[in-house]
Design a protein around this motif. Sequence first.
Motif, PDB file in Angstrom:
ATOM      1  N   GLU A 141     -35.249   0.841  27.500  1.00 13.28           N
ATOM      2  CA  GLU A 141     -36.134   1.777  26.813  1.00 13.28           C
ATOM      3  C   GLU A 141     -36.280   1.463  25.326  1.00 13.28           C
ATOM      4  O   GLU A 141     -37.314   1.755  24.726  1.00 13.28           O
ATOM      5  CB  GLU A 141     -35.589   3.203  26.971  1.00 13.28           C
ATOM      6  CG  GLU A 141     -35.688   3.743  28.393  1.00 13.28           C
ATOM      7  CD  GLU A 141     -34.897   5.033  28.565  1.00 13.28           C
ATOM      8  OE1 GLU A 141     -34.466   5.595  27.527  1.00 13.28           O
ATOM      9  OE2 GLU A 141     -34.710   5.470  29.713  1.00 13.28           O
ATOM     10  N   GLN A 149     -35.646  -2.354  36.151  1.00 16.87           N
ATOM     11  CA  GLN A 149     -34.781  -2.255  37.320  1.00 16.87           C
ATOM     12  C   GLN A 149     -35.561  -2.598  38.569  1.00 16.87           C
ATOM     13  O   GLN A 149     -36.651  -2.088  38.798  1.00 16.87           O
ATOM     14  CB  GLN A 149     -34.206  -0.840  37.411  1.00 16.87           C
ATOM     15  CG  GLN A 149     -33.131  -0.684  38.468  1.00 16.87           C
ATOM     16  CD  GLN A 149     -32.417   0.660  38.370  1.00 16.87           C
ATOM     17  OE1 GLN A 149     -32.800   1.508  37.580  1.00 16.87           O
ATOM     18  NE2 GLN A 149     -31.381   0.852  39.174  1.00 16.87           N
ATOM     19  N   GLY A 158     -30.603   1.166  31.327  1.00 21.69           N
ATOM     20  CA  GLY A 158     -31.822   1.923  31.057  1.00 21.69           C
ATOM     21  C   GLY A 158     -32.010   2.166  29.567  1.00 21.69           C
ATOM     22  O   GLY A 158     -33.131   2.068  29.043  1.00 21.69           O
ATOM     23  N   LEU A 159     -30.926   2.489  28.859  1.00 22.20           N
ATOM     24  CA  LEU A 159     -31.004   2.678  27.407  1.00 22.20           C
ATOM     25  C   LEU A 159     -31.467   1.393  26.714  1.00 22.20           C
ATOM     26  O   LEU A 159     -32.298   1.429  25.800  1.00 22.20           O
ATOM     27  CB  LEU A 159     -29.635   3.090  26.861  1.00 22.20           C
ATOM     28  CG  LEU A 159     -29.125   4.492  27.212  1.00 22.20           C
ATOM     29  CD1 LEU A 159     -27.700   4.657  26.703  1.00 22.20           C
ATOM     30  CD2 LEU A 159     -30.038   5.564  26.622  1.00 22.20           C
ATOM     31  N   ALA A 190     -23.572   5.376  25.251  1.00 27.19           N
ATOM     32  CA  ALA A 190     -22.945   4.675  26.376  1.00 27.19           C
ATOM     33  C   ALA A 190     -21.460   5.017  26.495  1.00 27.19           C
ATOM     34  O   ALA A 190     -20.923   5.085  27.611  1.00 27.19           O
ATOM     35  CB  ALA A 190     -23.135   3.172  26.214  1.00 27.19           C
ATOM     36  N   ASN A 218     -26.176   1.500  35.255  1.00 21.34           N
ATOM     37  CA  ASN A 218     -27.635   1.633  35.246  1.00 21.34           C
ATOM     38  C   ASN A 218     -28.110   2.513  34.096  1.00 21.34           C
ATOM     39  O   ASN A 218     -29.193   2.299  33.534  1.00 21.34           O
ATOM     40  CB  ASN A 218     -28.125   2.192  36.577  1.00 21.34           C
ATOM     41  CG  ASN A 218     -28.073   1.166  37.696  1.00 21.34           C
ATOM     42  OD1 ASN A 218     -28.043  -0.040  37.441  1.00 21.34           O
ATOM     43  ND2 ASN A 218     -28.039   1.625  38.932  1.00 21.34           N
ATOM     44  N   TYR A 219     -27.312   3.492  33.722  1.00 24.92           N
ATOM     45  CA  TYR A 219     -27.661   4.342  32.579  1.00 24.92           C
ATOM     46  C   TYR A 219     -27.710   3.512  31.298  1.00 24.92           C
ATOM     47  O   TYR A 219     -28.665   3.602  30.516  1.00 24.92           O
ATOM     48  CB  TYR A 219     -26.646   5.466  32.447  1.00 24.92           C
ATOM     49  CG  TYR A 219     -26.790   6.274  31.177  1.00 24.92           C
ATOM     50  CD1 TYR A 219     -27.907   7.081  30.959  1.00 24.92           C
ATOM     51  CD2 TYR A 219     -25.808   6.218  30.191  1.00 24.92           C
ATOM     52  CE1 TYR A 219     -28.039   7.815  29.785  1.00 24.92           C
ATOM     53  CE2 TYR A 219     -25.934   6.953  29.020  1.00 24.92           C
ATOM     54  CZ  TYR A 219     -27.052   7.744  28.823  1.00 24.92           C
ATOM     55  OH  TYR A 219     -27.182   8.466  27.658  1.00 24.92           O
ATOM     56  N   VAL A 220     -26.701   2.679  31.087  1.00 23.26           N
ATOM     57  CA  VAL A 220     -26.654   1.851  29.874  1.00 23.26           C
ATOM     58  C   VAL A 220     -27.791   0.827  29.878  1.00 23.26           C
ATOM     59  O   VAL A 220     -28.459   0.617  28.853  1.00 23.26           O
ATOM     60  CB  VAL A 220     -25.288   1.143  29.758  1.00 23.26           C
ATOM     61  CG1 VAL A 220     -25.276   0.188  28.559  1.00 23.26           C
ATOM     62  CG2 VAL A 220     -24.171   2.163  29.633  1.00 23.26           C
ATOM     63  N   ASP A 268     -31.249  -0.615  43.121  1.00 24.76           N
ATOM     64  CA  ASP A 268     -30.095   0.111  42.599  1.00 24.76           C
ATOM     65  C   ASP A 268     -29.103  -0.806  41.898  1.00 24.76           C
ATOM     66  O   ASP A 268     -28.417  -0.388  40.964  1.00 24.76           O
ATOM     67  CB  ASP A 268     -29.389   0.866  43.738  1.00 24.76           C
ATOM     68  CG  ASP A 268     -28.269   1.748  43.211  1.00 24.76           C
ATOM     69  OD1 ASP A 268     -28.555   2.593  42.341  1.00 24.76           O
ATOM     70  OD2 ASP A 268     -27.126   1.582  43.673  1.00 24.76           O
ATOM     71  N   GLU A 280     -23.470   4.017  38.476  1.00 22.56           N
ATOM     72  CA  GLU A 280     -24.391   4.960  37.847  1.00 22.56           C
ATOM     73  C   GLU A 280     -24.384   4.803  36.328  1.00 22.56           C
ATOM     74  O   GLU A 280     -25.437   4.821  35.688  1.00 22.56           O
ATOM     75  CB  GLU A 280     -24.008   6.391  38.235  1.00 22.56           C
ATOM     76  CG  GLU A 280     -24.976   7.444  37.705  1.00 22.56           C
ATOM     77  CD  GLU A 280     -24.641   8.848  38.187  1.00 22.56           C
ATOM     78  OE1 GLU A 280     -25.246   9.802  37.678  1.00 22.56           O
ATOM     79  OE2 GLU A 280     -23.762   8.971  39.071  1.00 22.56           O
ATOM     80  N   LYS A 281     -23.185   4.622  35.754  1.00 28.84           N
ATOM     81  CA  LYS A 281     -23.081   4.455  34.301  1.00 28.84           C
ATOM     82  C   LYS A 281     -23.662   3.107  33.860  1.00 28.84           C
ATOM     83  O   LYS A 281     -24.304   3.008  32.800  1.00 28.84           O
ATOM     84  CB  LYS A 281     -21.616   4.561  33.879  1.00 28.84           C
ATOM     85  CG  LYS A 281     -21.402   4.625  32.377  1.00 28.84           C
ATOM     86  CD  LYS A 281     -22.000   5.874  31.785  1.00 28.84           C
ATOM     87  CE  LYS A 281     -21.725   5.991  30.278  1.00 28.84           C
ATOM     88  NZ  LYS A 281     -20.316   6.280  29.981  1.00 28.84           N
TER      89      LYS A 281
END
Length: 509
Positions: free
Chosen positions: A336, A360, A332-333, A311, A328-330, A363, A325-326
């Motif tokens: 998962e 999610q 997502g991690l 992250a 949602n990336y975190v 957006d 965007e960042k």
Amino acid sequence: MYLAGKIDENKNIIRQYIKEYKSINTILGEIEDLTEIGQGGNAVVFSATWGKGTVAVKVLAENSIEKSSKYLRFITEVREIIKLSDTQAVVPIYFFGELPINEHRFPFMVMKKYPQTLDAWKKKNEITNLDQLLSIIKQIVYCLEVIHANNIVHRDIKPQNILIDENGELVIGDFGISWFDPEHYSRLVKTEKRERLANFGFSAPEQFQINPEPKPTMDLFALGQIIQWLVTGFPVRGLGRTQLRDFDGSFTPMDFVVDQLLQQDPLKRPQSAEEVSKLIKLVLNPPETHESEEEKVIRVLRGFDKIIRLACPGKMGLIRITEREKINYVLGLISENAVDLGLWWTQGSSDNHLDGKMRQLDDETWLIDYGEHKVQEIWIKKDDSLDHQYIMLHCAPMPSFGIYGDKEYRYEEAAWFMDRYITRQEYDDGVAEIDGKSVELLGRAELRTRELEPDYLFIGTYANPINVDNNRSTVDWVYHAIKDKGLPIEEVLPKLDQLKRHPVSIMLS
């Protein structure tokens, strides 16, 4: 274009004949009352009466006199598949003949008629849990075991070629482009380079190469697409794959199975249907592990540390993330790894684990446990003390569900059902009013909550001090200091650095 036009012309000749005579004469009696029910690229299929029963009649739109490759494939299909009729894995073929129309002789086969295909069944039925999915998949795997054991690769596995009888039993049909191992079957036809030997929705990528070597792994790739399609409604396209567990937590074990079946490299897939059966049994009943408490703590803290490093690489201390965007990336991690690492969320006086409860929605909005949250920014504590690292989500106020009139609340509960929100009372009653009609929920509604004020969630492993009972009052104070008193976040969060360590994490010091 010439060949396609010739086939269409032959189809019309067949249709005109059937329209005029409504029957086909055979040495075993008249096939009567023919009604067209479908067509493929090279054939027309009719429903008909033969004796006292209803059958399906598939007429190939190729003149047998010309001995084309499609005709020879048709002959091979009849000759070899009829031997498997008693396996209950393929559509039984009852009879083969030729329909003479003027100078043409069109080959046909008479088969058992099935009420519907898997494609038609899916349009009327929804797969909502693992048990429903397995009842279908295990039957398909059995069918593949049978045909592969008989040295046949189907090469066209798709929902339209899987048929379902009145008792819900499945079989595989349409072996028109199948490969029959020449070491076991007489080769009537040689594959031509231009022949279509794949379907674009479900076939393995290697089937689109020039003269690929037929392997059972082709059908197993298609099986992976079938599983994905049954749950999500679509096969996988491109590199991304919607996780089955996003639809229901019970599907989680099958995500690994699908990932293995959809490997681009055929050698990395299971090599047989029997291997698939064993893999499914393994993910449903994983062997017991004897991981010690120390090993578990080390594993989850290092796993969470990896999320932190991904992250915010190269940074230390208290780190703020605001880019959508960042963010949602975190998130997502976190989603998962929530199950494997046993991640929890907490606010001091309330907490819960995230097992299969985070996904999610759009957006900006994520479902975390039962709460809908629009994460505005993320604060991450990263340092060398693995057990004191945590992630805090700063969530913007959510709008009202809009189903409770003009009343003002700080917090609302509702449920998501049939693409709309229903009230919490309807959820508790198990019945909702939809378009003026009472509809039973039957377990299909999903409870949802919304905070109509700014909110904050702390996320960490079970071994993190924020989840230790003795530290709850401190975490609760920090939460309310930010939420109710509006104290600066960067000034309040350092209070969490002093939390007492989780008893089981002391062994890491």
